[in-house]
Design an enzyme around this catalytic site. Structure first.
Site, mmCIF file in Angstrom:
data_model
loop_
_atom_site.group_PDB
_atom_site.id
_atom_site.type_symbol
_atom_site.label_atom_id
_atom_site.label_comp_id
_atom_site.label_asym_id
_atom_site.label_seq_id
_atom_site.Cartn_x
_atom_site.Cartn_y
_atom_site.Cartn_z
ATOM 1 N N ASP A 55 -7.181 -1.163 -4.438
ATOM 2 C CA ASP A 55 -8.205 -0.722 -3.484
ATOM 3 C C ASP A 55 -9.094 0.350 -4.102
ATOM 4 O O ASP A 55 -10.318 0.331 -3.943
ATOM 5 C CB ASP A 55 -7.556 -0.165 -2.215
ATOM 6 C CG ASP A 55 -6.741 -1.199 -1.461
ATOM 7 O OD1 ASP A 55 -7.085 -2.395 -1.519
ATOM 8 O OD2 ASP A 55 -5.753 -0.796 -0.814
ATOM 9 N N ASP A 78 0.858 -1.182 0.000
ATOM 10 C CA ASP A 78 0.000 0.000 0.000
ATOM 11 C C ASP A 78 0.893 1.231 0.000
ATOM 12 O O ASP A 78 1.997 1.206 0.549
ATOM 13 C CB ASP A 78 -0.897 0.017 1.239
ATOM 14 C CG ASP A 78 -1.967 -1.050 1.213
ATOM 15 O OD1 ASP A 78 -2.453 -1.378 0.119
ATOM 16 O OD2 ASP A 78 -2.332 -1.550 2.292
#
Length: 145
Positions: free
Chosen positions: A122, A109
């Protein structure tokens, strides 16, 4: 065809950006690119860092989700560009994060938002959910007439 194009573009873009982050940015290193704050983290859980250490289990869930979408698409109960786009974003995002979970045991991430640190997969999933909501609202209005 739109479904496959979107899913493949999401997977390729997601995996390429994660590769760049893993290769060139140290874990917990922060920087700004085009006004977007970025921080490299590795998440072995799910959204928000919940259930750390269960990445491979969530990878299997992603595979099952993708199989379910392919089965659902065969029924052709819902069709059209909007639902194809939505499912393309959802599947692309699920596969993008599923690859990380199954191969690395964690998800890369890097995009900092008020709700946490995310990645392109995401965001694709968020877009897919938004498009499904729009599809359902439009369908509801069409049936009401």
């Amino acid at each position: 065809m739109l479904f496959y194009i979107i899913a493949i573009l999401v997977i390729m873009t997601d995996q390429f950006t994660k590769f760049l982050i893993r290769t060139y940015i140290d874990i917990n290193e922060s920087f700004t690119l085009w006004g977007i704050p970025l921080t490299h983290i590795e998440n072995s859980g799910m959204a928000g860092g919940l259930f750390q250490g269960y990445a491979r289990l969530f990878g299997i869930v992603a595979v099952l989700f993708v199989i379910g979408v392919f089965y659902f698409r065969r029924t052709e109960e819902m069709n059209g560009a909007l639902i194809d786009s939505s499912l393309g974003f959802l599947v692309g995002g699920a596969i993008g994060n599923g690859i990380d979970r199954l191969l690395f045991g964690q998800v890369t991430d890097f995009i900092v938002r008020s709700g946490g640190v995310l990645n392109l997969a995401d965001h694709a999933i968020e877009i897919g959910v938004l498009l499904i909501i729009i599809y359902v609202i439009i369908s509801w209005f069409k049936k009401g007439r």
